[in-house]
Design a protein around this motif. Structure first.
Motif, PDB file in Angstrom:
ATOM      1  N   ARG A   1       0.819  -1.209   0.000  1.00 37.83           N
ATOM      2  CA  ARG A   1       0.000   0.000   0.000  1.00 37.83           C
ATOM      3  C   ARG A   1       0.859   1.268   0.000  1.00 37.83           C
ATOM      4  N   THR A   2       1.972   1.248   0.745  1.00 38.91           N
ATOM      5  CA  THR A   2       2.824   2.436   0.826  1.00 38.91           C
ATOM      6  C   THR A   2       3.378   2.809  -0.542  1.00 38.91           C
ATOM      7  N   ALA A   3       3.854   1.800  -1.273  1.00 40.23           N
ATOM      8  CA  ALA A   3       4.402   2.058  -2.609  1.00 40.23           C
ATOM      9  C   ALA A   3       3.331   2.614  -3.539  1.00 40.23           C
ATOM     10  N   LEU A   4       2.124   2.050  -3.472  1.00 42.79           N
ATOM     11  CA  LEU A   4       1.036   2.532  -4.321  1.00 42.79           C
ATOM     12  C   LEU A   4       0.694   3.982  -4.008  1.00 42.79           C
ATOM     13  N   VAL A   5       0.593   4.313  -2.722  1.00 41.12           N
ATOM     14  CA  VAL A   5       0.244   5.673  -2.328  1.00 41.12           C
ATOM     15  C   VAL A   5       1.332   6.652  -2.774  1.00 41.12           C
TER      16      VAL A   5
END
Length: 304
Positions: free
Chosen positions: A85-89
């Motif tokens: 999720r962090t990479a996507l955000v």
């Protein structure tokens, strides 16, 4: 008496090793002696999202049509790498983020398929992410692209081609469950992003979703493709240097990629034809096949 359409030769599903790690599944329609036309699908979309009927209609206008599964879709090779999720955000808001592969890699896959088929050049047509891929093909190896048609896509510039914010909660939900859940989610998705003036029946959406699931659906693959999209560069300047016949088709009612993305693409490519269709969303409804076929054919006919 109305005559039946002429029959079109259709290959079995075949496989092409395009690099050390990637094998693509593909299928052809028409006469190999006709003009080669490569069809490139969008995010999470295997080649069956190019309807056989549309492929056959294109073949009847003088094209040797090739459709294929991008890596991470259908029966083509799966990538590696988990997307958190962090990479996507970070990627979504424009911060530096690492992607397992880039649009240039997906463009190289397409060139590898052309190499496998012995085709030095081809006309290319791409939908959504596929439009981004064929644009990338044209700007990286323009000598291998005869003509370009970009459908419901954008340039990579973040101020155009945005998603309708109402879609974000639906798109952010993880896809869980088996075949039945996949089909149900597909119906919800296509009802939200499809063409309001050309609505497909529930049965048609379900049939496509069932075939998609059975051929091989990968939630992690969709995330890897999403990262390639989110980390793409702005191609506007490179598109302005193109000197090849090009056209852009976009739906006025597209909620997935705002029509501003299509307008920006057409504005960037010199002498590109722009067709904006009222009531068209983010799909390829059968009533619009004549519009699509006509645009692809006349764009190819502009090749000198």
């Amino acid at each position: 008496m109305v005559s039946s359409p002429s029959p079109v030769a259709v290959s079995e599903e075949l496989f092409a090793p395009v690099s050390r790690d990637v094998e693509l599944c593909y299928q052809t329609f028409g006469d190999p002696e006709d003009e080669p036309l490569l069809l490139v699908m969008g995010l999470g979309g295997p080649m069956n999202w190019w309807s056989p009927g549309l492929c056959e209609d294109l073949a009847r206008t003088g094209f040797f049509v090739v459709r294929y599964d991008n890596r991470d879709t259908g029966r083509s090779s799966r990538g590696t790498g988990r997307i958190g999720r962090t990479a996507l955000v970070r990627a979504f808001v424009g911060l530096p983020a690492s992607a397992p592969y880039a649009l240039t890699d997906l463009a190289d896959d397409a060139f590898g398929l052309l190499d496998h088929l012995g085709l030095q050049t081809a006309h290319v047509v791409g939908v959504s992410m596929g439009g981004m891929i064929v644009q990338t093909m044209a700007v990286t190896r323009p000598g291998r692209v005869r003509s370009l048609v970009s459908i419901m896509s954008t340039t990579g510039k973040r101020t155009v081609g945005w998603q309708n914010p109402a879609l974000l909660p639906m798109l952010a939900l993880p896809r869980k469950g088996g075949r039945e859940a996949f089909v149900a989610t597909s119906v919800t998705t296509w009802r939200a992003i499809g063409s309001p003036a050309y609505e497909r029946t529930r049965a048609a959406i379900e049939a496509q979703a069932e075939e998609t699931f059975d051929r091989g659906a990968s939630a992690s693959g969709v995330l890897r493709q999403t990262m390639a999209i989110l980390t793409q560069p702005d191609r506007s300047a490179a598109l302005r240097r193109l000197r090849l016949p090009a056209a852009v088709l976009h739906g006025e009612a597209d909620k997935m990629v705002h029509v501003s993305g299509g307008r920006a693409t057409a504005a960037a490519i010199p002498d590109a034809e722009l067709v904006v269709v009222e009531g068209m969303g983010h799909d390829l409804p059968e009533p619009l096949w004549p519009t699509i076929v006509g645009l692809v054919r006349r764009t190819a006919d502009r090749v000198s």
